[in-house]
Design an enzyme around this catalytic site. Structure first.
Site, short mmCIF file in Angstrom:
data_model
loop_
_atom_site.label_atom_id
_atom_site.label_comp_id
_atom_site.label_asym_id
_atom_site.label_seq_id
_atom_site.Cartn_x
_atom_site.Cartn_y
_atom_site.Cartn_z
CD GLU A 1 17.22 -14.39 6.27
OE1 GLU A 1 16.23 -14.45 7.01
OE2 GLU A 1 18.25 -15.06 6.46
CD GLU B 1 13.09 -17.39 5.32
OE1 GLU B 1 13.54 -17.63 6.46
OE2 GLU B 1 13.78 -17.43 4.29
#
Length: 601
Positions: free
Chosen positions: A162, A243
Protein backbone atom coordinates in the site's frame (compact mmCIF):
# COMPACT_ATOMS: atom_id res chain seq x y z
CA UNK A 1 9.73 -27.32 -14.58
CA UNK A 2 6.47 -25.80 -13.20
CA UNK A 3 5.73 -22.22 -14.21
CA UNK A 4 3.52 -19.38 -13.02
CA UNK A 5 3.12 -16.38 -15.29
CA UNK A 6 1.00 -13.31 -15.91
CA UNK A 7 -0.90 -13.71 -19.16
CA UNK A 8 -2.93 -11.28 -21.24
CA UNK A 9 -6.06 -11.80 -19.14
CA UNK A 10 -5.23 -14.57 -16.64
CA UNK A 11 -2.65 -15.96 -14.32
CA UNK A 12 -1.13 -18.99 -16.04
CA UNK A 13 -0.10 -22.02 -13.99
CA UNK A 14 1.89 -24.37 -16.21
CA UNK A 15 0.44 -22.48 -19.17
CA UNK A 16 -3.22 -22.91 -18.16
CA UNK A 17 -5.53 -20.17 -16.76
CA UNK A 18 -5.58 -20.18 -12.97
CA UNK A 19 -7.91 -18.15 -10.76
CA UNK A 20 -6.25 -17.50 -7.41
CA UNK A 21 -8.73 -18.03 -4.55
CA UNK A 22 -6.62 -17.29 -1.53
CA UNK A 23 -6.96 -16.51 2.15
CA UNK A 24 -4.72 -14.57 4.52
CA UNK A 25 -3.28 -16.59 7.39
CA UNK A 26 -0.41 -15.01 9.33
CA UNK A 27 1.85 -17.69 10.80
CA UNK A 28 3.03 -15.18 13.40
CA UNK A 29 -0.48 -14.85 14.83
CA UNK A 30 -1.09 -18.58 15.23
CA UNK A 31 0.60 -21.13 17.48
CA UNK A 32 2.81 -23.30 15.20
CA UNK A 33 1.18 -26.49 16.47
CA UNK A 34 -2.07 -25.14 14.99
CA UNK A 35 -0.72 -24.12 11.57
CA UNK A 36 -1.65 -27.40 9.89
CA UNK A 37 -5.22 -27.29 11.26
CA UNK A 38 -5.84 -23.76 10.00
CA UNK A 39 -4.32 -24.51 6.57
CA UNK A 40 -6.45 -27.63 6.22
CA UNK A 41 -9.61 -25.66 7.02
CA UNK A 42 -8.67 -23.17 4.31
CA UNK A 43 -8.65 -26.03 1.81
CA UNK A 44 -12.02 -27.26 3.11
CA UNK A 45 -13.49 -23.81 2.46
CA UNK A 46 -12.40 -24.11 -1.17
CA UNK A 47 -9.27 -21.96 -1.13
CA UNK A 48 -6.42 -22.96 -3.41
CA UNK A 49 -3.82 -20.57 -1.97
CA UNK A 50 -2.62 -19.23 1.40
CA UNK A 51 -1.24 -15.69 1.69
CA UNK A 52 0.95 -14.47 4.52
CA UNK A 53 2.74 -11.29 5.40
CA UNK A 54 6.21 -11.53 6.90
CA UNK A 55 6.77 -9.23 9.90
CA UNK A 56 10.40 -8.09 9.79
CA UNK A 57 10.48 -7.17 13.49
CA UNK A 58 9.10 -10.60 14.43
CA UNK A 59 12.25 -12.17 13.01
CA UNK A 60 14.69 -9.38 13.90
CA UNK A 61 13.97 -8.03 17.40
CA UNK A 62 17.45 -6.45 17.42
CA UNK A 63 19.77 -5.16 14.69
CA UNK A 64 22.13 -8.15 14.97
CA UNK A 65 19.43 -10.82 15.37
CA UNK A 66 17.48 -12.92 12.90
CA UNK A 67 15.40 -15.92 13.92
CA UNK A 68 13.73 -18.45 11.62
CA UNK A 69 13.03 -21.13 14.23
CA UNK A 70 9.95 -22.24 16.17
CA UNK A 71 7.15 -19.72 15.80
CA UNK A 72 9.28 -17.90 13.26
CA UNK A 73 9.87 -20.91 11.00
CA UNK A 74 8.41 -19.52 7.78
CA UNK A 75 9.89 -22.43 5.83
CA UNK A 76 7.97 -24.97 7.89
CA UNK A 77 4.77 -22.97 7.46
CA UNK A 78 5.16 -22.89 3.67
CA UNK A 79 5.96 -26.60 3.66
CA UNK A 80 2.70 -27.27 5.50
CA UNK A 81 0.85 -25.21 2.88
CA UNK A 82 2.41 -27.37 0.17
CA UNK A 83 1.62 -30.57 2.08
CA UNK A 84 -2.07 -29.61 2.04
CA UNK A 85 -1.90 -29.23 -1.75
CA UNK A 86 -2.23 -25.45 -1.67
CA UNK A 87 -0.21 -22.64 -3.23
CA UNK A 88 1.22 -19.63 -1.41
CA UNK A 89 1.63 -15.85 -1.75
CA UNK A 90 4.34 -14.18 0.35
CA UNK A 91 4.29 -10.49 1.25
CA UNK A 92 7.63 -9.65 2.92
CA UNK A 93 7.20 -5.89 3.10
CA UNK A 94 9.53 -4.54 4.32
CA UNK A 95 6.47 -2.62 5.57
CA UNK A 96 3.28 -4.65 6.06
CA UNK A 97 0.83 -2.56 8.17
CA UNK A 98 -1.35 -5.54 9.25
CA UNK A 99 -2.30 -3.78 12.51
CA UNK A 100 1.03 -5.16 13.72
CA UNK A 101 3.52 -3.34 15.94
CA UNK A 102 5.18 -0.65 13.81
CA UNK A 103 3.72 -2.13 10.64
CA UNK A 104 6.46 -4.77 10.87
CA UNK A 105 9.31 -2.26 10.67
CA UNK A 106 11.80 -2.89 13.51
CA UNK A 107 11.93 -0.02 15.98
CA UNK A 108 15.73 -0.17 15.99
CA UNK A 109 15.69 1.09 12.39
CA UNK A 110 14.77 4.51 13.74
CA UNK A 111 17.38 4.74 16.49
CA UNK A 112 19.67 7.72 16.07
CA UNK A 113 17.41 9.45 13.57
CA UNK A 114 15.34 12.54 14.24
CA UNK A 115 13.10 12.77 17.28
CA UNK A 116 10.07 11.80 15.24
CA UNK A 117 11.63 8.85 13.43
CA UNK A 118 13.63 8.44 10.28
CA UNK A 119 12.70 10.49 7.25
CA UNK A 120 14.53 7.94 5.14
CA UNK A 121 12.28 5.02 5.98
CA UNK A 122 10.12 3.83 3.05
CA UNK A 123 12.22 6.03 0.80
CA UNK A 124 15.31 5.64 -1.38
CA UNK A 125 17.57 6.06 1.63
CA UNK A 126 20.95 4.24 1.58
CA UNK A 127 20.83 3.20 5.24
CA UNK A 128 17.27 1.91 4.92
CA UNK A 129 18.05 -0.01 1.73
CA UNK A 130 21.14 -1.51 3.35
CA UNK A 131 19.01 -2.75 6.26
CA UNK A 132 16.46 -4.20 3.83
CA UNK A 133 19.27 -5.92 1.97
CA UNK A 134 20.35 -7.65 5.17
CA UNK A 135 16.73 -8.60 5.97
CA UNK A 136 16.15 -10.03 2.50
CA UNK A 137 19.48 -11.91 2.59
CA UNK A 138 18.26 -13.80 5.66
CA UNK A 139 14.63 -14.25 4.61
CA UNK A 140 14.27 -14.56 0.86
CA UNK A 141 16.36 -17.72 0.38
CA UNK A 142 13.70 -19.50 2.46
CA UNK A 143 11.05 -18.24 0.03
CA UNK A 144 13.16 -18.73 -3.11
CA UNK A 145 13.70 -22.45 -2.56
CA UNK A 146 9.92 -22.87 -2.15
CA UNK A 147 8.84 -21.11 -5.35
CA UNK A 148 6.63 -22.95 -7.80
CA UNK A 149 9.51 -22.78 -10.28
CA UNK A 150 11.44 -25.07 -7.93
CA UNK A 151 8.55 -27.41 -7.16
CA UNK A 152 7.28 -25.43 -4.15
CA UNK A 153 4.03 -23.60 -3.35
CA UNK A 154 4.99 -19.90 -3.78
CA UNK A 155 3.33 -18.28 -6.81
CA UNK A 156 3.71 -14.55 -6.13
CA UNK A 157 5.80 -12.19 -4.00
CA UNK A 158 4.74 -8.65 -3.12
CA UNK A 159 6.93 -5.55 -3.32
CA UNK A 160 6.27 -3.04 -0.46
CA UNK A 161 2.65 -2.65 0.69
CA UNK A 162 0.00 0.00 0.00
CA UNK A 163 2.81 2.37 -0.87
CA UNK A 164 0.44 4.70 -2.68
CA UNK A 165 -1.07 5.64 0.68
CA UNK A 166 2.26 6.65 2.22
CA UNK A 167 2.53 10.46 2.20
CA UNK A 168 5.36 12.86 1.56
CA UNK A 169 7.53 10.99 -0.96
CA UNK A 170 8.18 12.68 -4.33
CA UNK A 171 7.15 10.64 -7.38
CA UNK A 172 10.69 10.20 -8.72
CA UNK A 173 11.91 8.93 -5.34
CA UNK A 174 8.98 6.51 -5.12
CA UNK A 175 10.04 5.03 -8.43
CA UNK A 176 13.69 4.74 -7.43
CA UNK A 177 12.75 3.15 -4.10
CA UNK A 178 10.42 0.56 -5.63
CA UNK A 179 12.96 -0.31 -8.32
CA UNK A 180 15.62 -0.76 -5.64
CA UNK A 181 13.29 -3.18 -3.83
CA UNK A 182 12.72 -5.10 -7.06
CA UNK A 183 16.47 -5.38 -7.57
CA UNK A 184 17.01 -6.58 -3.99
CA UNK A 185 14.20 -9.11 -4.32
CA UNK A 186 15.48 -10.53 -7.60
CA UNK A 187 19.06 -10.59 -6.27
CA UNK A 188 18.03 -13.17 -3.68
CA UNK A 189 16.60 -15.66 -6.11
CA UNK A 190 12.96 -14.65 -6.43
CA UNK A 191 11.90 -15.38 -10.02
CA UNK A 192 8.10 -15.69 -9.69
CA UNK A 193 5.99 -12.65 -10.64
CA UNK A 194 6.19 -9.61 -8.38
CA UNK A 195 3.20 -7.41 -7.59
CA UNK A 196 2.04 -4.38 -5.65
CA UNK A 197 -1.27 -3.81 -3.86
CA UNK A 198 -2.96 -0.50 -3.11
CA UNK A 199 -6.35 0.76 -2.10
CA UNK A 200 -8.74 0.83 -5.04
CA UNK A 201 -8.66 4.50 -5.93
CA UNK A 202 -6.88 6.34 -8.72
CA UNK A 203 -4.44 8.23 -6.49
CA UNK A 204 -3.16 5.24 -4.55
CA UNK A 205 -2.94 2.93 -7.55
CA UNK A 206 -1.05 5.52 -9.56
CA UNK A 207 1.46 6.26 -6.77
CA UNK A 208 2.04 2.78 -5.41
CA UNK A 209 3.32 0.79 -8.37
CA UNK A 210 5.61 0.54 -11.38
CA UNK A 211 4.82 -0.28 -15.01
CA UNK A 212 6.87 -3.48 -14.72
CA UNK A 213 5.06 -4.66 -11.55
CA UNK A 214 1.60 -6.20 -11.62
CA UNK A 215 -0.87 -3.92 -9.85
CA UNK A 216 -3.60 -5.32 -7.60
CA UNK A 217 -6.19 -3.58 -5.44
CA UNK A 218 -7.53 -3.78 -1.88
CA UNK A 219 -11.23 -3.36 -1.07
CA UNK A 220 -14.14 -5.04 0.69
CA UNK A 221 -17.27 -3.96 -1.15
CA UNK A 222 -18.61 -2.72 -4.54
CA UNK A 223 -16.41 -5.27 -6.26
CA UNK A 224 -17.28 -4.52 -9.89
CA UNK A 225 -16.80 -0.78 -9.40
CA UNK A 226 -13.42 -1.30 -7.72
CA UNK A 227 -12.28 -3.76 -10.39
CA UNK A 228 -13.07 -1.16 -13.03
CA UNK A 229 -10.82 1.33 -11.21
CA UNK A 230 -8.07 -1.27 -11.08
CA UNK A 231 -8.41 -2.02 -14.79
CA UNK A 232 -7.67 1.62 -15.59
CA UNK A 233 -4.28 1.18 -13.95
CA UNK A 234 -3.64 -2.42 -15.01
CA UNK A 235 -4.86 -2.48 -18.65
CA UNK A 236 -3.76 -6.06 -19.29
CA UNK A 237 -3.30 -9.16 -17.20
CA UNK A 238 -5.49 -10.69 -14.49
CA UNK A 239 -7.44 -8.55 -12.08
CA UNK A 240 -6.87 -9.35 -8.43
CA UNK A 241 -8.08 -8.08 -5.06
CA UNK A 242 -5.16 -8.80 -2.74
CA UNK A 243 -7.06 -7.73 0.37
CA UNK A 244 -10.75 -8.51 0.14
CA UNK A 245 -11.74 -7.09 3.51
CA UNK A 246 -14.27 -9.57 4.87
CA UNK A 247 -14.16 -8.13 8.40
CA UNK A 248 -12.25 -5.54 10.40
CA UNK A 249 -9.90 -5.18 13.38
CA UNK A 250 -10.77 -3.98 16.88
CA UNK A 251 -9.26 -1.19 18.99
CA UNK A 252 -9.36 -0.95 22.79
CA UNK A 253 -12.31 1.10 23.99
CA UNK A 254 -14.37 0.73 20.81
CA UNK A 255 -16.95 -1.84 19.68
CA UNK A 256 -16.20 -5.27 18.24
CA UNK A 257 -16.43 -4.95 14.46
CA UNK A 258 -18.55 -7.39 12.46
CA UNK A 259 -19.81 -7.46 8.89
CA UNK A 260 -22.84 -9.25 7.45
CA UNK A 261 -21.96 -12.63 5.89
CA UNK A 262 -24.60 -12.14 3.19
CA UNK A 263 -23.19 -8.83 1.98
CA UNK A 264 -19.63 -10.16 1.98
CA UNK A 265 -20.74 -13.25 0.08
CA UNK A 266 -22.47 -11.18 -2.60
CA UNK A 267 -19.41 -8.99 -3.12
CA UNK A 268 -17.22 -12.08 -3.38
CA UNK A 269 -19.62 -13.64 -5.88
CA UNK A 270 -19.45 -10.51 -8.02
CA UNK A 271 -15.65 -10.53 -7.88
CA UNK A 272 -15.21 -14.20 -8.78
CA UNK A 273 -17.93 -14.01 -11.42
CA UNK A 274 -15.94 -11.27 -13.14
CA UNK A 275 -13.03 -13.70 -13.43
CA UNK A 276 -10.89 -11.83 -10.91
CA UNK A 277 -8.58 -13.50 -8.41
CA UNK A 278 -8.92 -12.84 -4.70
CA UNK A 279 -7.20 -13.05 -1.34
CA UNK A 280 -9.57 -12.94 1.62
CA UNK A 281 -8.22 -10.60 4.30
CA UNK A 282 -8.50 -12.34 6.66
CA UNK A 283 -9.33 -16.04 6.25
CA UNK A 284 -8.16 -16.55 9.84
CA UNK A 285 -7.00 -13.62 11.95
CA UNK A 286 -5.54 -15.23 15.05
CA UNK A 287 -4.10 -13.35 18.02
CA UNK A 288 -1.65 -10.53 18.69
CA UNK A 289 0.29 -12.66 21.16
CA UNK A 290 2.78 -10.99 23.46
CA UNK A 291 3.27 -7.28 22.84
CA UNK A 292 2.86 -7.39 19.06
CA UNK A 293 -0.28 -5.33 18.47
CA UNK A 294 -0.01 -2.14 16.47
CA UNK A 295 -1.95 1.11 16.76
CA UNK A 296 -3.52 3.81 14.65
CA UNK A 297 -3.30 7.52 15.24
CA UNK A 298 -5.36 9.89 13.13
CA UNK A 299 -5.67 12.47 15.89
CA UNK A 300 -6.58 9.91 18.54
CA UNK A 301 -4.16 7.15 19.43
CA UNK A 302 -5.98 3.79 19.32
CA UNK A 303 -4.03 0.60 20.06
CA UNK A 304 -5.25 -2.66 18.52
CA UNK A 305 -6.70 -5.35 20.78
CA UNK A 306 -4.94 -8.61 21.60
CA UNK A 307 -7.61 -10.51 19.69
CA UNK A 308 -7.22 -10.30 15.92
CA UNK A 309 -10.36 -12.33 15.27
CA UNK A 310 -11.24 -9.84 12.50
CA UNK A 311 -14.74 -11.35 12.16
CA UNK A 312 -13.01 -13.67 9.67
CA UNK A 313 -14.51 -16.86 8.21
CA UNK A 314 -12.39 -18.89 10.65
CA UNK A 315 -12.61 -17.45 14.16
CA UNK A 316 -9.70 -16.60 16.44
CA UNK A 317 -9.79 -20.11 17.92
CA UNK A 318 -10.17 -21.85 14.56
CA UNK A 319 -13.93 -22.45 14.45
CA UNK A 320 -15.86 -22.11 11.18
CA UNK A 321 -18.35 -19.25 11.36
CA UNK A 322 -21.49 -18.35 9.46
CA UNK A 323 -19.23 -16.32 7.16
CA UNK A 324 -17.12 -19.44 6.50
CA UNK A 325 -20.17 -21.32 5.24
CA UNK A 326 -21.51 -18.34 3.25
CA UNK A 327 -18.22 -17.77 1.42
CA UNK A 328 -17.71 -21.50 0.91
CA UNK A 329 -21.05 -21.65 -0.89
CA UNK A 330 -19.97 -18.80 -3.17
CA UNK A 331 -16.62 -20.40 -3.93
CA UNK A 332 -18.43 -23.64 -4.83
CA UNK A 333 -20.21 -21.76 -7.63
CA UNK A 334 -16.88 -20.94 -9.25
CA UNK A 335 -14.68 -23.96 -8.59
CA UNK A 336 -14.32 -27.26 -6.78
CA UNK A 337 -14.87 -27.40 -3.02
CA UNK A 338 -14.20 -30.52 -0.90
CA UNK A 339 -17.22 -32.39 0.44
CA UNK A 340 -15.79 -32.38 3.95
CA UNK A 341 -16.73 -29.53 6.28
CA UNK A 342 -14.77 -28.68 9.46
CA UNK A 343 -16.40 -29.88 12.66
CA UNK A 344 -17.61 -27.32 15.15
CA UNK A 345 -15.52 -27.38 18.35
CA UNK A 346 -17.29 -28.23 21.58
CA UNK A 347 -17.36 -25.97 24.64
CA UNK A 348 -14.04 -25.21 26.29
CA UNK A 349 -13.30 -26.35 29.85
CA UNK A 350 -14.86 -24.21 32.56
CA UNK A 351 -13.11 -23.64 35.87
CA UNK A 352 -12.19 -20.99 38.42
CA UNK A 353 -8.63 -20.14 39.43
CA UNK A 354 -7.58 -18.44 42.65
CA UNK A 355 -4.39 -16.44 42.21
CA UNK A 356 -3.26 -16.89 45.78
CA UNK A 357 0.27 -15.52 45.51
CA UNK A 358 1.11 -11.83 45.10
CA UNK A 359 4.37 -9.98 44.39
CA UNK A 360 4.38 -6.16 44.18
CA UNK A 361 6.22 -4.89 41.12
CA UNK A 362 8.33 -2.51 43.16
CA UNK A 363 9.56 -5.46 45.22
CA UNK A 364 11.08 -7.29 42.24
CA UNK A 365 12.39 -4.43 40.10
CA UNK A 366 15.93 -5.78 40.34
CA UNK A 367 14.76 -9.04 38.76
CA UNK A 368 12.80 -7.54 35.88
CA UNK A 369 15.11 -4.59 35.18
CA UNK A 370 18.58 -4.74 33.68
CA UNK A 371 20.84 -2.81 36.02
CA UNK A 372 23.42 -2.35 33.28
CA UNK A 373 20.84 -0.48 31.22
CA UNK A 374 19.95 2.12 33.86
CA UNK A 375 20.38 5.63 32.48
CA UNK A 376 20.85 8.88 34.36
CA UNK A 377 20.30 12.13 32.47
CA UNK A 378 19.16 15.69 32.88
CA UNK A 379 16.14 15.17 30.60
CA UNK A 380 14.04 12.02 30.48
CA UNK A 381 15.27 9.72 27.67
CA UNK A 382 12.85 8.08 25.30
CA UNK A 383 12.41 4.32 25.45
CA UNK A 384 14.18 4.20 22.11
CA UNK A 385 17.17 5.95 23.71
CA UNK A 386 17.14 3.09 26.23
CA UNK A 387 16.99 0.60 23.32
CA UNK A 388 13.69 -0.65 24.71
CA UNK A 389 11.77 -1.51 21.55
CA UNK A 390 8.49 -2.49 23.22
CA UNK A 391 6.91 -2.91 26.62
CA UNK A 392 7.61 -0.84 29.71
CA UNK A 393 10.18 1.51 31.24
CA UNK A 394 10.38 3.05 34.69
CA UNK A 395 11.37 6.72 35.11
CA UNK A 396 12.25 8.39 38.42
CA UNK A 397 13.22 11.80 39.82
CA UNK A 398 12.62 13.99 42.89
CA UNK A 399 9.84 16.48 43.48
CA UNK A 400 9.52 19.13 46.20
CA UNK A 401 6.67 20.38 48.37
CA UNK A 402 5.78 23.31 46.11
CA UNK A 403 5.81 21.43 42.79
CA UNK A 404 2.02 20.83 43.08
CA UNK A 405 1.30 19.51 39.58
CA UNK A 406 3.00 17.36 36.96
CA UNK A 407 2.79 18.27 33.27
CA UNK A 408 4.39 16.26 30.45
CA UNK A 409 4.86 17.41 26.87
CA UNK A 410 3.86 13.91 25.76
CA UNK A 411 3.97 10.33 26.98
CA UNK A 412 3.80 7.45 24.53
CA UNK A 413 1.64 5.88 25.43
CA UNK A 414 0.52 5.66 29.07
CA UNK A 415 2.18 6.33 32.40
CA UNK A 416 1.23 5.41 35.96
CA UNK A 417 2.42 8.28 38.14
CA UNK A 418 3.35 7.56 41.76
CA UNK A 419 4.96 9.48 44.62
CA UNK A 420 6.98 7.32 47.01
CA UNK A 421 5.08 4.36 45.63
CA UNK A 422 1.62 5.85 46.22
CA UNK A 423 -0.53 6.19 43.05
CA UNK A 424 -1.07 9.79 41.97
CA UNK A 425 -2.67 9.58 38.52
CA UNK A 426 -2.34 8.55 34.90
CA UNK A 427 -0.89 10.29 31.85
CA UNK A 428 -2.57 8.91 28.77
CA UNK A 429 -2.02 9.52 25.07
CA UNK A 430 -5.46 8.32 23.96
CA UNK A 431 -7.32 10.76 26.20
CA UNK A 432 -4.67 13.50 25.85
CA UNK A 433 -4.28 13.59 29.66
CA UNK A 434 -0.91 15.28 30.11
CA UNK A 435 -1.14 16.55 33.69
CA UNK A 436 -1.88 15.24 37.19
CA UNK A 437 -1.94 17.04 40.55
CA UNK A 438 0.81 16.15 43.03
CA UNK A 439 0.49 15.86 46.82
CA UNK A 440 2.21 18.75 48.59
CA UNK A 441 5.16 16.78 49.84
CA UNK A 442 8.71 16.07 48.72
CA UNK A 443 9.57 12.60 47.56
CA UNK A 444 10.51 10.26 44.75
CA UNK A 445 8.34 10.59 41.66
CA UNK A 446 8.07 7.56 39.35
CA UNK A 447 6.46 7.11 35.96
CA UNK A 448 5.78 3.53 34.86
CA UNK A 449 5.46 4.06 31.10
CA UNK A 450 3.84 1.54 28.76
CA UNK A 451 4.33 1.40 25.01
CA UNK A 452 0.87 0.12 24.02
CA UNK A 453 1.82 -0.60 20.40
CA UNK A 454 3.72 1.30 17.75
CA UNK A 455 1.71 3.06 15.04
CA UNK A 456 1.35 0.79 12.01
CA UNK A 457 -0.07 3.14 9.38
CA UNK A 458 0.58 6.65 8.12
CA UNK A 459 3.19 9.32 8.77
CA UNK A 460 3.63 8.51 12.49
CA UNK A 461 5.38 5.22 11.77
CA UNK A 462 8.75 5.20 13.52
CA UNK A 463 8.06 7.72 16.26
CA UNK A 464 9.89 7.12 19.56
CA UNK A 465 8.17 5.79 22.67
CA UNK A 466 8.35 6.65 26.35
CA UNK A 467 8.57 10.19 27.73
CA UNK A 468 8.92 12.56 24.79
CA UNK A 469 9.99 16.12 25.56
CA UNK A 470 10.13 17.82 28.92
CA UNK A 471 8.30 17.19 32.20
CA UNK A 472 7.44 20.23 34.35
CA UNK A 473 5.76 21.13 37.61
CA UNK A 474 4.16 24.36 38.83
CA UNK A 475 7.59 25.72 39.69
CA UNK A 476 10.21 24.20 37.38
CA UNK A 477 11.27 21.71 34.73
CA UNK A 478 12.14 18.36 36.28
CA UNK A 479 15.71 17.17 35.76
CA UNK A 480 18.04 14.51 37.18
CA UNK A 481 16.14 11.54 35.80
CA UNK A 482 16.95 7.88 36.17
CA UNK A 483 15.32 5.50 33.68
CA UNK A 484 15.44 1.75 33.28
CA UNK A 485 13.79 -0.57 30.76
CA UNK A 486 11.74 -3.41 32.26
CA UNK A 487 11.63 -6.92 30.85
CA UNK A 488 8.05 -7.51 31.90
CA UNK A 489 7.25 -9.66 28.87
CA UNK A 490 9.52 -12.35 30.37
CA UNK A 491 8.49 -11.72 33.99
CA UNK A 492 7.38 -15.26 35.01
CA UNK A 493 10.73 -16.73 33.99
CA UNK A 494 12.66 -13.90 35.65
CA UNK A 495 10.77 -14.14 38.95
CA UNK A 496 11.36 -17.85 39.41
CA UNK A 497 10.00 -20.33 41.95
CA UNK A 498 11.85 -18.82 44.92
CA UNK A 499 10.05 -15.50 44.56
CA UNK A 500 6.64 -17.16 44.46
CA UNK A 501 7.50 -19.44 47.38
CA UNK A 502 8.17 -16.38 49.56
CA UNK A 503 5.33 -14.30 48.07
CA UNK A 504 2.45 -12.84 50.03
CA UNK A 505 -0.67 -15.01 50.22
CA UNK A 506 -3.94 -13.41 49.09
CA UNK A 507 -7.38 -14.25 50.37
CA UNK A 508 -9.53 -15.29 47.44
CA UNK A 509 -12.15 -12.58 48.07
CA UNK A 510 -9.99 -9.62 49.06
CA UNK A 511 -9.37 -6.74 46.63
CA UNK A 512 -5.81 -6.35 45.41
CA UNK A 513 -3.76 -3.29 44.48
CA UNK A 514 -1.28 -2.95 41.65
CA UNK A 515 1.12 -2.74 40.06
CA UNK A 516 1.60 -6.32 41.17
CA UNK A 517 2.03 -9.87 39.90
CA UNK A 518 -0.48 -12.55 40.85
CA UNK A 519 -0.04 -16.30 40.43
CA UNK A 520 -2.33 -19.31 40.60
CA UNK A 521 -2.28 -22.89 39.32
CA UNK A 522 -4.91 -25.08 37.74
CA UNK A 523 -5.48 -28.56 36.33
CA UNK A 524 -7.54 -29.02 33.19
CA UNK A 525 -7.98 -30.85 29.89
CA UNK A 526 -4.57 -31.02 28.19
CA UNK A 527 -4.34 -29.58 24.70
CA UNK A 528 -7.80 -27.96 24.86
CA UNK A 529 -8.37 -24.34 23.87
CA UNK A 530 -9.37 -22.16 26.83
CA UNK A 531 -11.00 -18.75 27.15
CA UNK A 532 -9.90 -16.66 30.12
CA UNK A 533 -12.11 -14.03 31.72
CA UNK A 534 -10.59 -11.45 34.04
CA UNK A 535 -13.76 -9.78 35.26
CA UNK A 536 -13.01 -7.30 38.01
CA UNK A 537 -9.41 -6.78 36.88
CA UNK A 538 -8.52 -3.44 35.28
CA UNK A 539 -5.55 -3.56 32.93
CA UNK A 540 -2.33 -5.46 32.46
CA UNK A 541 -0.63 -8.55 31.03
CA UNK A 542 -1.42 -12.24 31.38
CA UNK A 543 0.66 -15.40 30.96
CA UNK A 544 -0.16 -19.12 30.86
CA UNK A 545 2.76 -21.47 31.51
CA UNK A 546 5.20 -18.68 30.85
CA UNK A 547 3.71 -17.67 27.49
CA UNK A 548 2.57 -14.05 27.30
CA UNK A 549 -0.94 -14.15 25.86
CA UNK A 550 -1.01 -10.36 25.55
CA UNK A 551 -2.74 -7.40 27.11
CA UNK A 552 -6.14 -7.32 28.78
CA UNK A 553 -8.24 -4.27 29.64
CA UNK A 554 -11.59 -3.58 31.25
CA UNK A 555 -12.04 -0.99 28.46
CA UNK A 556 -13.10 -3.82 26.18
CA UNK A 557 -14.42 -4.68 23.75
CA UNK A 558 -12.69 -8.03 24.20
CA UNK A 559 -14.04 -9.95 27.18
CA UNK A 560 -11.88 -13.07 26.98
CA UNK A 561 -8.24 -13.93 26.31
CA UNK A 562 -7.68 -16.86 23.96
CA UNK A 563 -5.39 -19.59 25.33
CA UNK A 564 -4.23 -21.89 22.50
CA UNK A 565 -4.59 -25.55 23.41
CA UNK A 566 -0.91 -26.42 22.84
CA UNK A 567 0.00 -24.21 25.83
CA UNK A 568 -2.07 -26.21 28.30
CA UNK A 569 -1.16 -29.45 30.12
CA UNK A 570 -3.20 -31.71 32.40
CA UNK A 571 -1.82 -30.66 35.80
CA UNK A 572 0.13 -27.82 37.31
CA UNK A 573 -0.64 -25.08 34.80
CA UNK A 574 0.55 -21.64 35.89
CA UNK A 575 -1.54 -18.49 35.44
CA UNK A 576 0.26 -15.19 36.07
CA UNK A 577 -1.36 -11.76 35.86
CA UNK A 578 0.37 -8.38 36.04
CA UNK A 579 -2.33 -6.00 37.22
CA UNK A 580 -1.36 -2.34 36.80
CA UNK A 581 -4.20 -0.78 38.81
CA UNK A 582 -6.35 -3.01 40.99
CA UNK A 583 -8.73 -5.96 40.98
CA UNK A 584 -11.91 -6.74 42.88
CA UNK A 585 -10.49 -10.12 43.90
CA UNK A 586 -7.55 -12.33 42.89
CA UNK A 587 -9.70 -14.72 40.92
CA UNK A 588 -9.99 -15.62 37.26
CA UNK A 589 -12.36 -17.82 35.33
CA UNK A 590 -12.09 -20.01 32.26
CA UNK A 591 -15.35 -20.05 30.31
CA UNK A 592 -16.88 -22.22 27.60
CA UNK A 593 -16.76 -19.79 24.68
CA UNK A 594 -15.09 -16.54 23.58
CA UNK A 595 -16.62 -13.14 24.26
CA UNK A 596 -15.32 -10.51 21.84
CA UNK A 597 -17.54 -7.71 23.04
CA UNK A 598 -20.49 -5.55 21.99
CA UNK A 599 -20.97 -4.68 18.34
CA UNK A 600 -22.38 -1.61 16.63
CA UNK A 601 -26.11 -1.17 17.12
Amino acid sequence: MPTFEIGERDFLLDGRPFQVISGALHYFRVHPDQWADRIRKARLMGLNTIETYVAWNFHAPGPDEFDLTGRRDLGRFLDLVAAEGLHAIVRPGPYICAEWDGGGLPAWLFAGRSAEGGAGVRRHDPAFLEAIGSYFAHLLPVVAERQVTRGGPVLLVQVENEYGAYPGVPADERTRYLRALVDLTRAHGIDVPLFTSDQADDEHLSLGGLPELHRTANFGSRSLERLAVLRRHQPTGPLMCTEFWDGWFDSWGLEHHVTAPEATAQDLDDLLGAGASVNLYMFHGGTNLGLTNGANDKGTYLPITTSYDYDAPLSEHGAPTAKFHALRAVIAKHGPVPDEVPVEPGPAPELDVVLDRRVPLDGVLDLVAGRSSRTSSAAPPTMDDLRQWSGFALYGTRVEVDDAVLVADEVRDRALVALDGDPVGVLDRTTHAWSVPLPRRAGTLTLLVEDRGRVNYGPRIGEPKGVVGSVRTATRELTDWEAVPLRLDAAPALLGDDVWRDADADADAAPVAGPSFHRGTFDTVPGADHFLRLDGWTRGLVWVNGELLGRYSSQGPTGTCYVPGPLVRAVGNELVVLELHGAAAPRARFVAAPELGPTEA
